[in-house]
Each structure stands twice: as structure tokens, then as C-alpha cells.
Design an enzyme around this catalytic site. Sequence first.
Site, mmCIF file in Angstrom:
data_model
loop_
_atom_site.group_PDB
_atom_site.id
_atom_site.type_symbol
_atom_site.label_atom_id
_atom_site.label_comp_id
_atom_site.label_asym_id
_atom_site.label_seq_id
_atom_site.Cartn_x
_atom_site.Cartn_y
_atom_site.Cartn_z
ATOM 1 N N ASP A 105 0.805 -1.230 0.000
ATOM 2 C CA ASP A 105 0.000 0.000 0.000
ATOM 3 C C ASP A 105 0.835 1.276 0.000
ATOM 4 O OD1 ASP A 105 -2.550 -0.945 -0.328
ATOM 5 O OD2 ASP A 105 -2.818 -1.387 1.798
ATOM 6 N N ASP A 169 -7.528 -4.712 -4.198
ATOM 7 C CA ASP A 169 -7.164 -3.396 -3.645
ATOM 8 C C ASP A 169 -5.847 -2.853 -4.218
ATOM 9 O OD1 ASP A 169 -8.476 -5.295 -1.970
ATOM 10 O OD2 ASP A 169 -8.282 -4.018 -0.226
HETATM 11 N N1 GLY Z 1 -7.267 -1.986 1.416
HETATM 12 C C1 GLY Z 1 -7.788 -2.367 2.649
HETATM 13 C C2 GLY Z 1 -9.217 -2.093 2.804
HETATM 14 O O1 GLY Z 1 -9.864 -1.573 1.907
HETATM 15 O O2 GLY Z 1 -9.727 -2.410 3.885
#
Ligand code: GLY
Length: 391
Positions: A105, A169
Site C-alpha cells: 500500500d 485493492d
Molecule cells: N485496502 C484495505 C481495505 O480496503 O480495507
Amino acid sequence: MVVIAAVPGGLASESLDGLVDNAVRTSLVRLERSVSEVGDPALYPTYGTPQLKWQLKSSADWTSGFYPGCLWYAFEISRDRRFEGWARQWTAGIEQEKLNPDTHDLGFRFMCSFGNGLRLGRGPEYDRYPDILRTAAATLARRFNPRVGALGSNWDLHPTGRSVPVIIDIMMNLDLLFWATEHGGPAEFAAIARTHAATTARDFVRPDGGTYHVIRYDPDTGAIINRSTLQGAGPETTWSRGHAWGLYGMVAVYRHTREQRFLDTAVKLADYFIRNLPADHVAPWDFQSGIKYRDVSATCIVTSALFEMVRYLDDAPLRNHYETEAEAMLASLCQPPWFATRTDTNCLLDHSVQFLPINSNVDVPAIFADYYFLEAIVRYRAWHATRRFPD
Ligand code: GLY
């Protein structure tokens, strides 16, 4: 333009512009107060408590970029230099993550903070930002597995043997790689991002436009081991926020590549999302679950994505269709119960869900809902004023 009917206990009939102006006024007051609530620039809001106070974590949390991002949008909207100063303070604390190899991330953390800072700031204070972004991109690129054709996730609750888990994600982190290539970094970064997006478009989207959350791949052959979910209700359901990340990410990849297949995938995901929304346009946390919580963050993310997607559509009726849908979503988000009504809170949107299967932060504010809500407002206003997207 959407005209809103009277809402119980809320605002009377009003144009969308009026709703947005009200929400912006309140949001700026809350964001200014949040600076005292958070206090320490080494701490970052994540999720709200049931009393709508921010829970704080360090820059190591995946959500850390969103609070400086909210402050950057507050600066963009208000042009109040105090917001620029606060945004810079909370952005500075993210730098220490640029060599963190343990997370996929980095795009979230760095584009929301340093990326927005570079977009909006002027002066020598910003001279180091490009180098910091390129370093973070290099760290992220090392997660790429060429056999799988994707960046691996840093977590999996239910690993299957020796597998590379990829979650939808991760699409949100590709912007950082494209940005780096377009600003003096190696061409390889954009190539990795494009390959990851192509793998996601090929493997994660079902024929009806719904999406898987996680796919586990064999690290040596790249073969799919299984398709499933981590944060959704089940392997064959569609977790709404994961779907929203996929849609938003495909639009962003189209922005950088102009390859039609990515826009087509975005449209397919948008159609699924819109088709499955309840009448008030706020997504359930999972489209097929019998557990009826909503996740306002999914609608915030999609609203912002649609205000970008419309500018790439040549067909006027189609463009109007998605614009009307995005406006209806934004109108709902500006009103209770989604826009929080408590006067003693500094959170903007209520009713997000972090992780329902492990009962973590269910039906509370989430900082990323606020971030994409503010971004949607900036995009809505720019599109209406100029039919252009903010640079
Ligand atoms: N990317 C983690 C979430 O959306 O919870």
C-alpha cells in the site's frame, strides 16, 4: 442536475450544489478542529469510534496517507494556507515508509500525501517530494512477480501452501508506479503497473461484472490456485469496497495508458455497482451478504471514480448516465445519516466497515471515506465549472 426530495430529519429540497456547499462548509470546520484532536503529526486518523472520535495510528498503518490527503483537499477547496501547513506537517511523517518492503500500500500512502502536495504546492519546500515518490515506487516495484504478472499482497489470513496472494485493492497503488515513470523513473515501473492491471482485469472480474477479492497464484508457474475473499462475505460474493478499488484503479490505469480494455473493465464494474445499489445509492458492505451493514466508503470511492470516468466517454448519453449516477451518489453522501450530524465530531462520513468477518471497525467512520468524498467534491466542481478534470 439532481434535485433532492425532502429527507426525514435532514435538509429540505435543495440542489446538489447547495448540498455540496453545506457539506464543504461543515467539512472545513471539522478538518480544522481535527488538527487539535489528532495533535501529534506522527499520528494519523484511521477509523472512528462509535462516538465518532478518531482512533490514531502511526505512519506504518495502510491508511496513514489519507489524513494528509484530506488536509490537501481542504487546502485545494479553501485556499486557506493553514491547511497547506498542516498538510505538509502530516505528509512529512509518511516519508519514513518509503523503504518499507512489508506493504503493497505504498501508492495509497504516498500519492494521497506527497502526490497531492506536489500537485498543489509551490516553492522549495516541495523540492524533495519527487525523489521521495520515486524511492517509494522503487520499493513497491520489488513486490512484482513476473510469473504471476502481479504485485503480491503483504497479507493473507488463509494462505494456501506456497502461494502469492493478490488482492483487488492493489489496483489503487499503480498510480505511484505510473507517476514515477512519467517523472524520471525507469520505464519498467509503468510496465509492471500495466501488467498488474491486465492480470486483474483478466482474472478478477466475473461474467456478470462482480469481482473476486483475492486470488492465490502459484509463485513458480503463475497458475491460479484459488479465487476467494478475505474481507467479503464469501468466495463468490462481491465485497463492495474491493469492487470500488478495482473500478477506481481501472479508471486511473486508463488515464495513464489510454488502453480501451481498462476503460471497458471500469465500465463493466461501474454497471455492476450501480445495478446492485439500494435506492439511496449507498452500497451494502457486501452485495450478496444477508448481514445488512452499509459501507459508505465504497460509494465515496466510486463517486470519485465516476467523476473521472465520465471525461473519457465519447458517447454523450452514456456520459450523462454515469454523471447522473455519480451526482445521485454525491447527493446522498452529503446528507444524514451518511454525512455525520453530531456537532461534536470531526469525522465527515459515518457508516463504513473495515473488516466485517473479524468484526473490526464495523459501522463507524473511516478516514478513506472522508478522503474520497472530498476528492469527489473537487472533481464534481471542476467538471461542472469547466468540463475539465483538475490538473
Ligand atoms: N485496502 C484495505 C481495505 O480496503 O480495507
